[in-house]
Design an enzyme around this catalytic site. Structure first.
Site, PDB file in Angstrom:
ATOM      1  N   SER A 134      -1.038  13.802   2.227  1.00  0.00           N
ATOM      2  CA  SER A 134       0.026  14.807   2.322  1.00  0.00           C
ATOM      3  C   SER A 134      -0.550  16.209   2.084  1.00  0.00           C
ATOM      4  O   SER A 134      -1.331  16.688   2.890  1.00  0.00           O
ATOM      5  CB  SER A 134       1.156  14.450   1.351  1.00  0.00           C
ATOM      6  OG  SER A 134       2.300  15.234   1.588  1.00  0.00           O
ATOM      7  N   HIS A 169       3.020  12.708   7.283  1.00  0.00           N
ATOM      8  CA  HIS A 169       4.372  12.095   7.306  1.00  0.00           C
ATOM      9  C   HIS A 169       5.050  12.333   8.662  1.00  0.00           C
ATOM     10  O   HIS A 169       6.242  12.625   8.736  1.00  0.00           O
ATOM     11  CB  HIS A 169       5.258  12.683   6.202  1.00  0.00           C
ATOM     12  CG  HIS A 169       4.626  12.711   4.843  1.00  0.00           C
ATOM     13  ND1 HIS A 169       4.192  11.586   4.194  1.00  0.00           N
ATOM     14  CD2 HIS A 169       4.341  13.759   4.009  1.00  0.00           C
ATOM     15  CE1 HIS A 169       3.691  11.918   3.010  1.00  0.00           C
ATOM     16  NE2 HIS A 169       3.756  13.230   2.880  1.00  0.00           N
TER      17      HIS A 169
END
Length: 242
Positions: A134, A169
């Protein structure tokens, strides 16, 4: 301007950070395997989460018995044995520096205050594997898609150890994919790569080597501007053993 620098594994999601996604820890096993060391030295950097205690504990539990673990806590609230703030050069002795998720913008700001980017680049040149999920994916690129400011926004302030932009994501969070495609199409972000949860991109000296997945169905994409539009091309993936 990006600079070639060692082995970097960028994860869109998964690993010990997201046990609800992880396929039996396959991505974490892959990270350890990149070192070629039986019991590698792995340092967790949780700056993006403010060095959250739960995150540090999850890291220590995940790598217990598999690695010689350490923690770099730039907010000064790390566990006993954490790398001291006046000994940051200890990152040069690590086999892996594993960066957690959270706020990409905050991570970059705090790292720069402490001079960590230069040390990490030096570590990579010396053979340390840089890895992250991330925000820990975003930071290595020139630019990225981030929610550091609340709504999704383009961030053109990365470390530049990898070329172009990144989006983690990719298909698991509402509007993440759509906003990234829009920014690349408009030129707000340079061409780049996007990765679903459970997907990682392996780079060596700025060249993409392969994309690996720890759960079936995960995908990585090359995203590039084409005139006034954008082209999204799947990257071939290899499923890791579980």
């Amino acid at each position: 301007m990006w600079q070639r620098s060692g082995t970097i594994l960028t994860m869109g999601g998964g690993g010990f950070s997201m046990p609800e996604v992880a396929g039996g820890g396959a991505l974490d096993d892959f990270v350890l395997g990149l070192t070629g060391v039986d019991t590698p030295r792995v340092c967790f950097v949780g700056t993006a989460s403010g060095d959250a205690a739960w995150y540090v504990e999850r890291f220590l539990d995940a790598f217990d018995g598999r690695a010689r673990t350490s923690v770099l806590a730039l907010f000064g609230n790390g566990p006993d044995g954490a790398i001291p703030l006046d000994r940051l050069e200890q990152v040069l002795d690590q086999d892996v520096v594993y960066v957690g998720g959270g706020s990409t913008a905050n991570l970059l700001a705090v790292w720069r205050v402490h001079g960590l980017p230069e040390l990490l680049a030096q570590a990579a040149r010396g053979g340390t594997v840089l890895a992250g999920i991330s925000a820990g994916m975003n930071c290595w690129y020139e630019a990225s898609s981030t929610d550091s400011f609340g709504p999704y926004a383009p961030l053109r302030d990365g470390l530049g150890l990898l070329p172009g932009s990144a989006c983690p994501h990719y298909r698991s969070e509402p509007d993440r994919r759509e906003s990234y495609l829009r920014w690349v199409a408009s030129g707000e972000l340079p061409d780049g790569y996007a990765a679903d949860d459970g997907v990682a991109l392996l780079w060596r000296d700025g060249v993409l080597v392969e994309a690996v997945i720890e759960v079936p169905g995960g995908q990585a994409f090359r995203v590039r501007r084409d005139g006034d539009g954008v082209v999204e091309t799947p990257v071939p993936t290899r499923e890791l053993p579980r």
